[in-house]
Design a protein around this motif. Structure first.
Motif, PDB file in Angstrom:
ATOM      1  N   ASP A  50      60.694  58.172  21.630  1.00 58.05           N
ATOM      2  CA  ASP A  50      61.377  57.057  22.294  1.00 58.05           C
ATOM      3  C   ASP A  50      62.761  57.445  22.813  1.00 58.05           C
ATOM      4  O   ASP A  50      63.430  56.654  23.459  1.00 58.05           O
ATOM      5  CB  ASP A  50      61.551  55.882  21.321  1.00 58.05           C
ATOM      6  N   GLY A  51      63.206  58.650  22.466  1.00 56.62           N
ATOM      7  CA  GLY A  51      64.498  59.107  22.971  1.00 56.62           C
ATOM      8  C   GLY A  51      65.693  58.589  22.189  1.00 56.62           C
ATOM      9  O   GLY A  51      66.810  58.551  22.709  1.00 56.62           O
ATOM     10  N   ILE A  52      65.474  58.189  20.924  1.00 57.47           N
ATOM     11  CA  ILE A  52      66.610  57.792  20.078  1.00 57.47           C
ATOM     12  C   ILE A  52      67.526  59.017  19.933  1.00 57.47           C
ATOM     13  O   ILE A  52      67.064  60.122  19.681  1.00 57.47           O
ATOM     14  CB  ILE A  52      66.129  57.351  18.666  1.00 57.47           C
ATOM     15  N   ASP A  53      68.829  58.797  20.106  1.00 52.14           N
ATOM     16  CA  ASP A  53      69.741  59.942  20.168  1.00 52.14           C
ATOM     17  C   ASP A  53      69.976  60.601  18.803  1.00 52.14           C
ATOM     18  O   ASP A  53      70.130  61.807  18.708  1.00 52.14           O
ATOM     19  CB  ASP A  53      71.091  59.491  20.747  1.00 52.14           C
ATOM     20  N   ILE A  54      70.036  59.784  17.760  1.00 52.89           N
ATOM     21  CA  ILE A  54      70.202  60.307  16.402  1.00 52.89           C
ATOM     22  C   ILE A  54      69.177  59.594  15.526  1.00 52.89           C
ATOM     23  O   ILE A  54      69.106  58.357  15.530  1.00 52.89           O
ATOM     24  CB  ILE A  54      71.621  60.017  15.845  1.00 52.89           C
ATOM     25  N   ILE A  55      68.386  60.363  14.796  1.00 54.11           N
ATOM     26  CA  ILE A  55      67.365  59.745  13.944  1.00 54.11           C
ATOM     27  C   ILE A  55      67.982  59.517  12.562  1.00 54.11           C
ATOM     28  O   ILE A  55      68.619  60.413  11.992  1.00 54.11           O
ATOM     29  CB  ILE A  55      66.127  60.655  13.817  1.00 54.11           C
ATOM     30  N   SER A  56      67.780  58.311  12.038  1.00 52.63           N
ATOM     31  CA  SER A  56      68.303  58.025  10.706  1.00 52.63           C
ATOM     32  C   SER A  56      67.567  56.834  10.101  1.00 52.63           C
ATOM     33  O   SER A  56      66.853  56.124  10.814  1.00 52.63           O
ATOM     34  CB  SER A  56      69.816  57.771  10.779  1.00 52.63           C
ATOM     35  N   PRO A  57      67.720  56.625   8.796  1.00 48.59           N
ATOM     36  CA  PRO A  57      67.138  55.419   8.193  1.00 48.59           C
ATOM     37  C   PRO A  57      67.775  54.169   8.802  1.00 48.59           C
ATOM     38  O   PRO A  57      68.899  54.235   9.319  1.00 48.59           O
ATOM     39  CB  PRO A  57      67.486  55.549   6.710  1.00 48.59           C
ATOM     40  N   ALA A  58      67.078  53.037   8.701  1.00 50.11           N
ATOM     41  CA  ALA A  58      67.533  51.819   9.371  1.00 50.11           C
ATOM     42  C   ALA A  58      68.425  50.970   8.490  1.00 50.11           C
ATOM     43  O   ALA A  58      68.977  49.969   8.931  1.00 50.11           O
ATOM     44  CB  ALA A  58      66.329  50.999   9.829  1.00 50.11           C
ATOM     45  N   CYS A  59      68.554  51.347   7.210  1.00 48.66           N
ATOM     46  CA  CYS A  59      69.238  50.463   6.270  1.00 48.66           C
ATOM     47  C   CYS A  59      69.482  51.261   4.991  1.00 48.66           C
ATOM     48  O   CYS A  59      69.320  52.467   4.993  1.00 48.66           O
ATOM     49  CB  CYS A  59      68.322  49.256   6.023  1.00 48.66           C
ATOM     50  N   GLY A  60      69.870  50.610   3.917  1.00 50.56           N
ATOM     51  CA  GLY A  60      70.047  51.300   2.652  1.00 50.56           C
ATOM     52  C   GLY A  60      68.709  51.748   2.088  1.00 50.56           C
ATOM     53  O   GLY A  60      67.731  51.024   2.171  1.00 50.56           O
ATOM     54  N   LEU A  61      68.695  52.948   1.506  1.00 50.40           N
ATOM     55  CA  LEU A  61      67.449  53.452   0.909  1.00 50.40           C
ATOM     56  C   LEU A  61      67.335  52.976  -0.532  1.00 50.40           C
ATOM     57  O   LEU A  61      68.329  52.891  -1.243  1.00 50.40           O
ATOM     58  CB  LEU A  61      67.440  54.987   0.891  1.00 50.40           C
ATOM     59  N   SER A  62      66.110  52.698  -0.945  1.00 52.25           N
ATOM     60  CA  SER A  62      65.880  52.425  -2.358  1.00 52.25           C
ATOM     61  C   SER A  62      66.051  53.723  -3.130  1.00 52.25           C
ATOM     62  O   SER A  62      65.621  54.784  -2.679  1.00 52.25           O
ATOM     63  CB  SER A  62      64.471  51.884  -2.564  1.00 52.25           C
ATOM     64  N   THR A  63      66.679  53.628  -4.315  1.00 52.33           N
ATOM     65  CA  THR A  63      66.892  54.842  -5.100  1.00 52.33           C
ATOM     66  C   THR A  63      65.578  55.391  -5.655  1.00 52.33           C
ATOM     67  O   THR A  63      65.530  56.502  -6.147  1.00 52.33           O
ATOM     68  CB  THR A  63      67.853  54.579  -6.281  1.00 52.33           C
ATOM     69  N   SER A  64      64.502  54.601  -5.555  1.00 53.57           N
ATOM     70  CA  SER A  64      63.200  55.093  -6.031  1.00 53.57           C
ATOM     71  C   SER A  64      62.373  55.702  -4.898  1.00 53.57           C
ATOM     72  O   SER A  64      61.213  56.060  -5.098  1.00 53.57           O
ATOM     73  CB  SER A  64      62.426  53.952  -6.703  1.00 53.57           C
ATOM     74  N   THR A  65      62.953  55.817  -3.703  1.00 50.85           N
ATOM     75  CA  THR A  65      62.259  56.479  -2.590  1.00 50.85           C
ATOM     76  C   THR A  65      61.893  57.908  -2.996  1.00 50.85           C
ATOM     77  O   THR A  65      62.687  58.594  -3.642  1.00 50.85           O
ATOM     78  CB  THR A  65      63.190  56.521  -1.355  1.00 50.85           C
ATOM     79  N   HIS A  66      60.674  58.335  -2.603  1.00 51.58           N
ATOM     80  CA  HIS A  66      60.255  59.699  -2.951  1.00 51.58           C
ATOM     81  C   HIS A  66      60.918  60.716  -2.040  1.00 51.58           C
ATOM     82  O   HIS A  66      61.003  60.514  -0.825  1.00 51.58           O
ATOM     83  CB  HIS A  66      58.737  59.835  -2.825  1.00 51.58           C
TER      84      HIS A  66
END
Lengths: 347, 221
Positions: A311-327
């Motif tokens: 889609d041409g997003i200039d910087i890829i990143s998470p959209a919000c706070g990550l859960s600390t239990s994310t793998h």
């Protein structure tokens, strides 16, 4: 093969220069990747790393190394500023991030103004500033992103939020006085982070200042105004400024794009390509759903990430706070996918 | 109803929707002075005004500051009128809701809005505040025989606590006795379904509609 270091690539994008592919980053602050899995591996743990510069630097380096994010992001919470301004903070646990235990002032009209010069040299600001400089020494090739809490969110962390939102309308003069005060502290904090060899960029997250909560008029009067004031201070130091705004922005698009940010990050429900098509001057950052990061299989996450790159997003990143239990595997699927992406065709 | 009463109800509703707390108080005193039915002044004046504010909020004409100021005006009027409401008018059993923000999270604006709108919608609301452990929701619901548990979270990091409330209800064998509704920025219908909650609402006024629907389903069951 790429000729850019991680730092060069991110700074080029933030300066609107061409790159081989988008960087993939996680700013720290509200959006940090201090997941339990990494901390258990390395023994550099929270909550200790909130309170000590060396530990904060160690954990930030672990996150960089394990996740594959192409930046180092500090701190790991949104409570540094409010704590200095007087609100008691619960520093949390390994799994649970720090939170404001109670807002110290009952009303915007009762905020006690203290000396900014003294404040900015005390408390956990020192921890974050020292960690930024230590990290810049240890990894000159990696961009150090320091994440501050936005002006409205900081103000809403020292004044009871229910009263705060009402008083933005009822007592605008007091509200502006408090926002000025808070912004002065944030600007002084940013100065210290940027002085010498420290942070490479300043990011802010302002979750209490969404268009959905405030409406366009108040969003412009308080959120945009003070975020821009901070932006100008950061730009005066020659550093880039990244802004994350939570929630649905459809009612505040014209105000949102008037923020003088070198990258604008949004929640997962926003179509960044559509926003960019409408406002071509913005540099977009985002916005992989953190819900997906937590719950989906690596393969699905890789596919979603590929879509963002396509889609041409200039910087890829998470959209919000990550859960600390994310793998960890899920985050790695995201960062690996970006790094394997076909180079962006040069114009 | 007299024309005078109708006019005053309309003025009360207008004062609330125009966020004018002082005017609302003045009109509430007038209603008392004129000997109008206080219950009607609340229902047809204050609550009607708050309903209008809720509609404007739904249409995104009003936002959080406006909705909160409208509720301040409404409660200020209510305080003046309440002593004049005969006890038996309000004796009917209200459906009970236990509401709170899940443990680990201290963002309570959304929860407070839902509490206000449920209160306006005729529910008895027990507010556990913020940073509430899952077990506390269940214990309180048992204690007061609640119809609904409403859980809010503003952080992706704390959403599992919502699932834990459902698990505790199941473990204690009382899942059927109480409906669970969830809301908050990172929460979605998909998440609600996944954790086995009975419903999700994206906005405060919708939460009231959802709560009413669930209570009537429960009564019919």
């Amino acid at each position: 093969m790429s000729n850019y270091t991680e730092k060069e690539r991110l700074l080029r994008v933030l300066h609107k220069e061409s790159v081989d592919r988008p960087p993939v980053i996680c700013t720290g602050g509200m959006m940090n990747a201090a997941i339990v899995e990494i901390m258990k591996k390395t023994g550099h743990t929270l909550p200790e790393a909130h309170l000590d510069a060396q530990r904060m630097a160690d954990l930030a380096l672990d996150i960089h190394e394990y996740t594959g994010f192409e930046n180092i992001g500090i701190p790991f919470c949104m409570t540094v500023e409010a704590e200095l301004l007087g609100s008691p903070v619960d520093h949390g646990t390994l799994e649970c991030e720090p939170k404001i235990a109670s807002e110290i002032f009952p009303s915007l009209t009762q905020v006690e103004f203290r000396d900014i010069d003294q404040l900015v040299h005390s408390g956990r600001i020192n921890v974050v500033v020292d960690a930024a400089h230590e990290l810049a020494r240890r990894r000159p090739d990696v961009p150090i992103v320091a994440s501050l809490t936005g002006p409205v969110s900081t103000a809403a962390s020292i004044v009871d939020p229910l009263t705060f939102y009402k008083e933005l309308r009822k007592h605008p003069a007091d509200a502006h006085r408090v926002l000025e005060y808070v912004t002065d502290l944030l600007a002084a904090f940013a100065d210290r982070l940027l002085d010498g060899q420290g942070a490479s960029a300043i990011a802010i997250g302002d979750p209490s200042a969404t268009g959905e909560l405030l409406g366009p008029k108040i969003f412009e009067e308080y959120a945009v105004r003070y975020i821009n004031k901070l932006a100008d201070r950061v730009h005066a130091k020659g550093a880039p400024f990244i802004v994350h705004i939570c929630g649905d922005v459809k009612r505040v698009k014209p105000q949102l794009v008037s923020i003088r940010a070198d990258a604008l990050s949004t929640d997962a429900m926003i179509s960044l390509p559509a926003l960019k098509a409408e406002y071509p001057h913005i540099t977009t950052m985002g916005n992989l759903s953190t819900f997906a990061l937590q719950w989906n299989q690596a393969e699905k996450i890789a596919k979603m990430t590929r879509n963002l790159v396509a889609d041409g997003i200039d910087i890829i990143s998470p959209a919000c706070g990550l859960s600390t239990s994310t793998h960890l595997e899920s985050i790695q699927a995201m960062t690996r996918t970006v790094k394997e992406a076909a180079p962006v065709p040069q114009p | 109803m007299t024309i005078q009463a109708e006019q005053l109800h309309e003025q009360l509703a207008t004062a609330v929707v125009e966020l004018d707390e002082d005017r609302t108080k003045e009109l509430a005193h007038q209603a008392v002075d004129f000997g109008l039915d206080a219950w009607q002044a609340v229902e047809l004046g204050l609550v009607a005004g708050m309903d209008r504010a809720g509609k404007l909020f739904d249409q995104e004409e009003y936002f959080i500051p406006e909705l909160l100021l409208a509720s301040d005006a409404m409660y200020a009027g209510l305080e003046i009128l309440r002593p004049h409401i005969p006890i038996d008018t309000s004796a009917e059993r209200k459906s009970k809701v236990v509401i709170g923000v899940i443990e680990g999270d201290t963002h309570d604006i959304g929860k407070n809005l839902v509490r206000i709108m449920l209160d306006v919608g005729g529910f008895e609301v027990i507010d556990l505040g913020r940073d509430v452990p899952p077990q506390t929701f269940v214990d309180k619901a048992k204690e007061i025989d609640a119809d609904i548990i409403a859980i809010a979270s503003l952080m992706t990091t704390t959403m599992d606590g919502m699932a834990e409330v459902v698990r505790i209800l199941e473990r204690e064998g009382i899942r059927e006795r109480v409906k669970v509704i969830v809301g908050g920025a990172p929460v979605s219908q998909g998440f609600a379904t996944k954790i086995g909650a009975d419903g999700y609402a994206s906005r405060a006024p919708a939460a009231v509609v959802l709560a009413k629907k669930l209570v009537s389903e429960k009564a019919a069951a």
